[in-house]
Design an enzyme around this catalytic site. Sequence first.
Site, PDB file in Angstrom:
ATOM      1  N   TYR A   1      93.345 -48.054  43.696  1.00  0.00           N
ATOM      2  CA  TYR A   1      94.015 -47.134  42.650  1.00  0.00           C
ATOM      3  C   TYR A   1      94.898 -46.542  42.706  1.00  0.00           C
ATOM      4  O   TYR A   1      95.985 -46.784  41.653  1.00  0.00           O
ATOM      5  CB  TYR A   1      92.442 -46.018  42.560  1.00  0.00           C
ATOM      6  CG  TYR A   1      91.173 -46.616  42.265  1.00  0.00           C
ATOM      7  CD1 TYR A   1      90.700 -46.832  40.837  1.00  0.00           C
ATOM      8  CD2 TYR A   1      90.309 -46.725  43.216  1.00  0.00           C
ATOM      9  CE1 TYR A   1      89.510 -47.312  40.606  1.00  0.00           C
ATOM     10  CE2 TYR A   1      89.160 -47.211  43.117  1.00  0.00           C
ATOM     11  CZ  TYR A   1      88.849 -47.300  41.840  1.00  0.00           C
ATOM     12  OH  TYR A   1      87.544 -47.881  41.600  1.00  0.00           O
TER      13      TYR A   1
ATOM     14  N   LYS B   1      86.162 -38.336  42.554  1.00  0.00           N
ATOM     15  CA  LYS B   1      84.676 -37.917  42.245  1.00  0.00           C
ATOM     16  C   LYS B   1      83.923 -36.955  42.508  1.00  0.00           C
ATOM     17  O   LYS B   1      83.061 -36.484  42.022  1.00  0.00           O
ATOM     18  CB  LYS B   1      84.133 -39.194  42.765  1.00  0.00           C
ATOM     19  CG  LYS B   1      84.599 -40.591  42.465  1.00  0.00           C
ATOM     20  CD  LYS B   1      84.881 -40.880  40.995  1.00  0.00           C
ATOM     21  CE  LYS B   1      85.501 -42.264  40.528  1.00  0.00           C
ATOM     22  NZ  LYS B   1      86.765 -42.515  41.280  1.00  0.00           N
TER      23      LYS B   1
ATOM     24  N   TYR C   1      91.079 -56.298  39.693  1.00  0.00           N
ATOM     25  CA  TYR C   1      90.735 -55.253  40.438  1.00  0.00           C
ATOM     26  C   TYR C   1      90.315 -55.185  42.118  1.00  0.00           C
ATOM     27  O   TYR C   1      89.852 -56.421  42.389  1.00  0.00           O
ATOM     28  CB  TYR C   1      89.207 -54.724  39.881  1.00  0.00           C
ATOM     29  CG  TYR C   1      88.632 -53.697  40.730  1.00  0.00           C
ATOM     30  CD1 TYR C   1      88.902 -52.240  40.169  1.00  0.00           C
ATOM     31  CD2 TYR C   1      87.731 -53.882  41.845  1.00  0.00           C
ATOM     32  CE1 TYR C   1      88.231 -51.149  40.926  1.00  0.00           C
ATOM     33  CE2 TYR C   1      87.295 -52.692  42.378  1.00  0.00           C
ATOM     34  CZ  TYR C   1      87.514 -51.484  41.947  1.00  0.00           C
ATOM     35  OH  TYR C   1      86.888 -50.168  42.800  1.00  0.00           O
TER      36      TYR C   1
HETATM   37  C1  PLP Z   1      87.434 -43.812  41.086  1.00  0.00           C
HETATM   38  C2  PLP Z   1      88.938 -43.578  41.368  1.00  0.00           C
HETATM   39  C3  PLP Z   1      89.941 -43.615  40.299  1.00  0.00           C
HETATM   40  C4  PLP Z   1      89.638 -43.928  38.953  1.00  0.00           C
HETATM   41  O1  PLP Z   1      88.976 -42.893  38.403  1.00  0.00           O
HETATM   42  P1  PLP Z   1      88.089 -43.114  36.897  1.00  0.00           P
HETATM   43  O2  PLP Z   1      87.540 -41.688  36.589  1.00  0.00           O
HETATM   44  O3  PLP Z   1      87.052 -44.047  37.488  1.00  0.00           O
HETATM   45  O4  PLP Z   1      88.920 -43.696  35.935  1.00  0.00           O
HETATM   46  C5  PLP Z   1      91.134 -43.403  40.860  1.00  0.00           C
HETATM   47  N1  PLP Z   1      91.366 -43.289  42.127  1.00  0.00           N
HETATM   48  C6  PLP Z   1      90.391 -43.188  43.148  1.00  0.00           C
HETATM   49  C7  PLP Z   1      91.081 -43.191  44.557  1.00  0.00           C
HETATM   50  C8  PLP Z   1      89.369 -43.558  42.703  1.00  0.00           C
HETATM   51  O5  PLP Z   1      88.193 -43.699  43.709  1.00  0.00           O
END
Ligand code: PLP
Length: 339
Positions: free
Chosen positions: A294, A54, A268
């Site tokens: 993730y 992010k 999720y």
């Molecule tokens: C938000 C996030 C993702 C996914 O990215 P997006 O742009 O939302 O698809 C992947 N890994 C981590 C650790 C995240 O925080």
Amino acid sequence: MHLARFAPVRFAHLPTPLEPLPRLTEALMTKGGGGPNLWVKRDDCTGLAGGGNKTRKLEYLLGDALANDADTLITQGAIQSNHVRQTAAAAARFGLACEIILEHRTGSNAQDYNHSGNVLLDELLGAKIRTVAGGTDMNQALAEVASEVAERGGRPYVIPGGGSNIIGALGYVECALELVAQANEIGLEIDRIVSATGSAGTHAGLVAGLAVMGADIPVLGIGVRAPKDVQEANVFRLAQDVAELLGHRERVTREMVVADCDYVGRGYGLVDEAVIEALKLAARTDGLLLDPVYTGKAMKGLIALARKGAFDGETVVFLHTGGAQGLFGYQTELEGELA
Ligand SMILES: *Cc1c(COP(=O)(O)O)cnc(C)c1O
């Protein structure tokens, strides 16, 4: 590609390292010597309060917020959102207030999930947090907080979940440029990029960046939430819009967007045995800390696909999008599973 015209503000530690994963590569080698040659792009090391994907998006989003004279950032995410943590840190860094809406998306009542990990850091970073029930219309919730802020004389800037709009996704156009330049410098031929795909901005930015620069490297997104048709449609729409902003909408084609959503498991943010195996394998081979929501799920998919021979002979770059701070929110889940 003139990304500077979008006036990002600079605070990320870039370029992030591109490193080989020799021991994980060896661990995934099949009996016949097949399997991927694995590398990792370390976007867990972007430097902002623990880092993660992010941060690149926030360089562009903060640029836009400051250009609009905002004094309050508003965003949302699941309780253990890494996006929220990085947004809270960016707000602090620029002296802005930060209003956060956390959704009880996983339904977990565990003390650590609700108070440790990213939540503890959000509080430390000074964000104002409210929590809402799972299934809440989060875009409407954002709009309500924005009008509240405006009514009391503030100047709100709303960042969508995951920072995934055309402005945020520019951060991953930049990542695509950075990665291709790094690979060229060391003479590495990348056959495929593998990344977790959630709110779609990361995946869409990568696809748009690679397409616009004419780099023929496929991106495989491993889904963490939505089914394949929904995920691919979301990524495709955003990738086209980003390419359009860069003047080349037609260069993004539907076939470029591939998501494998067979590894979501129970849902999720819910871990399973294969996620825990992926967390352990990455940690115990190359000392890499993945996260339960993730990157652990993306690595679960990568491992399963590698064992099926899907990457034989390929050089695969795993995009490490961060999230290890969330591990501490999953202590209860992981306890007793790490032997
Ligand atoms: C938000 C996030 C993702 C996914 O990215 P997006 O742009 O939302 O698809 C992947 N890994 C981590 C650790 C995240 O925080």
